[in-house]
Design a protein around this motif. Structure first.
Motif, mmCIF file in Angstrom:
data_model
loop_
_atom_site.group_PDB
_atom_site.id
_atom_site.type_symbol
_atom_site.label_atom_id
_atom_site.label_comp_id
_atom_site.label_asym_id
_atom_site.label_seq_id
_atom_site.Cartn_x
_atom_site.Cartn_y
_atom_site.Cartn_z
ATOM 1 N N MET A 1 -2.280 2.844 3.585
ATOM 2 C CA MET A 1 -2.208 2.916 1.924
ATOM 3 C C MET A 1 -1.368 1.645 1.697
ATOM 4 O O MET A 1 0.020 1.112 2.011
ATOM 5 C CB MET A 1 -1.580 4.679 2.214
ATOM 6 C CG MET A 1 -0.540 5.288 1.044
ATOM 7 S SD MET A 1 0.393 6.647 1.638
ATOM 8 C CE MET A 1 -0.699 7.538 2.046
ATOM 9 N N ASN A 2 -1.305 1.903 0.513
ATOM 10 C CA ASN A 2 -1.077 0.749 -0.067
ATOM 11 C C ASN A 2 0.179 1.088 -1.423
ATOM 12 O O ASN A 2 0.864 2.195 -1.180
ATOM 13 C CB ASN A 2 -1.826 -0.513 -0.840
ATOM 14 C CG ASN A 2 -2.851 0.833 -2.032
ATOM 15 O OD1 ASN A 2 -1.842 1.164 -2.945
ATOM 16 N ND2 ASN A 2 -3.789 0.383 -2.411
ATOM 17 N N ASP A 3 0.938 0.628 -1.787
ATOM 18 C CA ASP A 3 2.336 0.707 -2.189
ATOM 19 C C ASP A 3 2.341 1.652 -3.349
ATOM 20 O O ASP A 3 2.740 2.537 -3.703
ATOM 21 C CB ASP A 3 3.245 0.067 -2.476
ATOM 22 C CG ASP A 3 3.516 -1.031 -1.580
ATOM 23 O OD1 ASP A 3 3.346 -0.151 0.281
ATOM 24 O OD2 ASP A 3 4.507 -1.892 -1.020
ATOM 25 N N ASP A 4 0.952 1.026 -4.059
ATOM 26 C CA ASP A 4 0.517 1.348 -5.328
ATOM 27 C C ASP A 4 0.343 3.053 -5.017
ATOM 28 O O ASP A 4 0.532 4.361 -6.244
ATOM 29 C CB ASP A 4 -0.573 0.832 -5.447
ATOM 30 C CG ASP A 4 -0.063 -0.705 -6.866
ATOM 31 O OD1 ASP A 4 0.996 -0.469 -6.915
ATOM 32 O OD2 ASP A 4 -0.406 -1.166 -7.163
ATOM 33 N N LEU A 5 -0.802 2.917 -4.730
ATOM 34 C CA LEU A 5 -1.186 4.752 -4.119
ATOM 35 C C LEU A 5 -0.117 5.120 -3.507
ATOM 36 O O LEU A 5 0.125 6.876 -4.120
ATOM 37 C CB LEU A 5 -2.151 4.368 -2.717
ATOM 38 C CG LEU A 5 -2.869 5.583 -2.912
ATOM 39 C CD1 LEU A 5 -3.262 6.216 -3.678
ATOM 40 C CD2 LEU A 5 -3.745 5.882 -1.184
ATOM 41 N N ARG A 6 0.882 4.896 -2.991
ATOM 42 C CA ARG A 6 2.758 5.605 -2.177
ATOM 43 C C ARG A 6 3.134 5.923 -3.336
ATOM 44 O O ARG A 6 3.468 7.255 -3.746
ATOM 45 C CB ARG A 6 3.585 4.633 -1.186
ATOM 46 C CG ARG A 6 4.587 6.089 -0.813
ATOM 47 C CD ARG A 6 4.720 4.922 -0.081
ATOM 48 N NE ARG A 6 4.547 4.753 1.725
ATOM 49 C CZ ARG A 6 4.917 5.150 2.765
ATOM 50 N NH1 ARG A 6 5.908 6.490 2.398
ATOM 51 N NH2 ARG A 6 3.605 5.492 3.514
ATOM 52 N N GLU A 7 2.841 5.234 -4.465
ATOM 53 C CA GLU A 7 3.939 5.375 -5.775
ATOM 54 C C GLU A 7 3.330 6.997 -6.343
ATOM 55 O O GLU A 7 4.048 7.378 -6.780
ATOM 56 C CB GLU A 7 4.073 3.889 -6.302
ATOM 57 C CG GLU A 7 5.355 3.333 -6.404
ATOM 58 C CD GLU A 7 5.320 2.607 -6.583
ATOM 59 O OE1 GLU A 7 5.025 1.941 -8.233
ATOM 60 O OE2 GLU A 7 6.102 1.153 -6.586
ATOM 61 N N HIS A 47 -6.646 10.104 2.579
ATOM 62 C CA HIS A 47 -5.262 10.221 3.468
ATOM 63 C C HIS A 47 -4.548 11.668 3.929
ATOM 64 O O HIS A 47 -3.360 10.880 3.546
ATOM 65 C CB HIS A 47 -4.133 8.906 2.566
ATOM 66 C CG HIS A 47 -5.454 8.253 2.206
ATOM 67 N ND1 HIS A 47 -4.915 7.081 2.904
ATOM 68 C CD2 HIS A 47 -5.694 7.537 0.787
ATOM 69 C CE1 HIS A 47 -5.777 5.770 1.898
ATOM 70 N NE2 HIS A 47 -6.451 6.110 0.839
ATOM 71 N N GLU A 50 -1.692 11.612 6.173
ATOM 72 C CA GLU A 50 -0.660 11.053 5.943
ATOM 73 C C GLU A 50 0.090 11.164 4.924
ATOM 74 O O GLU A 50 1.972 11.422 4.930
ATOM 75 C CB GLU A 50 -1.363 9.864 5.499
ATOM 76 C CG GLU A 50 -2.158 8.711 6.266
ATOM 77 C CD GLU A 50 -2.398 7.147 5.859
ATOM 78 O OE1 GLU A 50 -1.421 5.906 5.817
ATOM 79 O OE2 GLU A 50 -3.301 7.066 5.782
#
Length: 572
Positions: A1-7, A47, A50
């Motif tokens: 999971m990349n940072d943009d998606l996490r945000e 995801h 997660e």
């Protein structure tokens, strides 16, 4: 999971957590927001495993805010959704329309007329919920009348009479009177005799197939013009049991050319050889059909308003013929569509549920997998929540869908404020503790009620965490009620940091239980039994007490066995 998606996930999770918390004036919960979060953001679904770990800290931060702080934050993030919530709170107090012509009656009188062939499933609750709500609004009268005059096809279950009354009490209503139609056979006979004298009924020995052909052709039965004395004599022979099943019926004389064949000379009484299960009615063999029995009872009991399913429209039309013969005034009628229920694999049908119980596929009427009121009661769901959800459906003639989530939301509103919290870990992974943490954790019994005190949970030398809460190497987590830990060298090392690390968004908040002092718990759910271990104080909870297992959901304590505590899962 990349940072943009996490945000994005964290941002959307904050909005939904705030919506959930503000709407229900309670803490947000992972389970309650996962559905709407994924529904609005289908690209999150790959995801799904997660996401609970990603949003745990977000929900923790939201739950640390006061109600006013939550509302202010939501107003900045989603003002339109907040406005919708507040508009719902201001809606008219009545979800149900006014009863037709209610002002014309000195007293509103209604009846709930169940067939006692088994305890009630969830759909059955709509009738008493609506009738009971109208009773309260109009200060009116209602009775329970068991329509139990079919000892063969819909054979009464002797235990169902009391079970249905218990279900009614569970929903919060008490009838003014209770009747059993099987006690009233002589009353129906007397009215049949009167109808015969009025020329409104005749005895018929046609086979069902033969009469059906005549009826569908609009042709009169050859017995239709029998003289009154013959009809009277043959009906008395029916009462005396001189005919076998299918040999003779009494028909109401209607219009043999009526445009609706179902209304043509319908059966009022038939012979049934199967004895009624109630001893008081076991000697009778001549039984009224529901349309005759119910029509007569509605008049004699002074019923002013009948509420029934749209599929029973023909019943009113049949009964009007009898009412016309007797010069009675027919009650007001409200028809509604069927209720469709989600969330269950088992069909909402008394016969289906009964068959599954007999086959051993369900443990009983209160099995959590059964869509019954007994099941919801055992799960700790308040009857009032079911009533609220049913009343919100209104009385539309269209079929309506009832989402169990609406019952859960109503129940959450009722119980959240009074329900204490506990920790339960399912499929726990054990991690040793290091770094000299406190010997005892003291999370609050309820986050909004400090006056209730705290739970005293011994920590020991190891804790259990749910698999999705396990930290990565050198990652920090916050054990609720205990403090901040960092996963180092296969050990959770206590760091001593304050709650600011959670508020800053760097640390996820998780629940836990001590590895040694925790107690085994079995939680019965709609999807099968779930086992886990809970904080030790759970063994002291009273039977029937409802608790909220933090980040898991609400559950009712069923009993404490020698090996484990048995609970029934209610909802997130």
């Amino acid at each position: 999971m990349n940072d943009d998606l996490r945000e994005r996930i964290e941002r959307e999770a904050e909005k939904h957590a705030l919506l959930n918390a503000v709407k229900h004036e309670s803490d947000a919960d992972v389970g309650a927001i996962m559905g709407p979060l994924m529904g609005e953001n289908p690209d999150f679904r790959p995801h799904g495993d997660e996401i609970p770990g990603v949003i745990g800290g977000v929900i923790g931060r939201v739950n640390d805010l006061s109600y006013e702080e939550k509302r202010e934050r939501l107003e900045k993030l989603a003002p339109e959704e907040l406005a919708e919530i507040e508009a719902e709170d201001e809606e008219d107090e009545h979800d149900l329309p006014d009863l037709p012509n209610a002002e014309e009656y000195d007293e509103i009188r209604m009846r709930c007329a169940p067939n006692p062939n088994g305890p009630w499933h969830v759909g059955h609750a709509r009738m008493p919920a609506v009738i009971g709500t109208y009773r309260d609004r109009y200060d009116s009268w209602f009775c329970v009348r068991f329509d139990d005059t079919d000892p063969e096809t819909k054979r009464p279950d002797l235990e169902a009479y009391d079970a249905i009354l218990e279900d009614l009490d569970y929903l919060g209503f008490a009838p003014d009177e209770v009747y059993r139609a099987s006690d009233r056979l002589e009353t129906y006979y007397e009215h049949a005799r009167e109808l015969i004298e009025l020329g409104g009924a005749y005895t018929c020995s046609c086979s069902g197939e033969a009469f059906s052909e005549l009826k569908n052709a609009g042709e009169a039965c050859p017995h239709r013009d029998k003289d009154t004395e013959t009809v009277r004599s043959e009906f008395e022979a029916m009462i005396d049991g001189e005919y076998e099943s299918g040999e003779m019926v009494l028909r109401v004389k209607t219009d043999i050319e009526h445009k609706n064949p179902a209304l043509r000379d319908w059966v009022a009484f038939r012979m049934i050889d199967t004895p009624h299960p109630r001893e008081e009615a076991s000697e009778y063999r001549c039984w009224p059909m529901l349309d005759f029995q119910s029509g007569v009872d509605d008049h004699l009991l002074g019923i002013t308003h009948i509420i029934r399913g749209i599929d029973l429209q023909d019943s009113a039309k049949r009964q009007r013929f009898v009412y016309d013969y007797f010069d009675w005034e027919y009650p007001e009628v409200v028809h509604w569509g069927h209720v469709q229920l989600d969330a269950y694999d088992v069909k909402m049908s008394t016969s289906t549920i009964s068959r599954l119980i007999e086959a051993g596929e369900l443990d009983g009427w209160d099995d959590p997998r059964a869509p019954t009121l007994a099941s919801l009661r055992r799960r700790g769901i308040r009857g009032e929540a079911i009533v609220d959800a049913m009343v919100e459906l209104g009385t539309s003639t269209s079929d309506v869908d009832l989402a169990m989530s609406s019952i859960y939301a109503a129940n959450r509103d009722l119980i959240d404020d009074e329900t204490d919290r506990r920790f339960l870990v399912r499929d726990g992974n054990q991690l040793p503790i290091g770094g000299s943490p406190p010997d005892e954790a003291t999370p609050p019994l309820h986050p909004s009620h400090e006056d209730r005190g705290v739970r005293e949970i011994p920590v020991g030398d190891a804790v259990l965490l749910e698999p999705e809460d396990l930290p990565g190497r050198e990652e920090r987590i916050w054990l609720k009620g205990l403090g901040c830990f960092q996963y180092t060298r296969d050990t959770l090392q206590y760091t001593g940091e304050g709650i600011d690390v959670v508020r800053e968004g760097d640390v996820d908040v998780v629940h836990w239980v001590p590895a040694r002092e925790s107690v085994p718990v079995r939680m019965r759910t709609m999807d099968g039994d779930v086992t886990g271990r809970a904080e030790p104080g759970v063994v002291d909870l009273e039977t029937d007490e409802v608790v909220q297992f933090e980040r898991v959901g609400f559950a009712r304590v069923d009993r404490h066995d020698d090996e484990e505590t048995i609970t029934y899962y209610a909802h997130p």
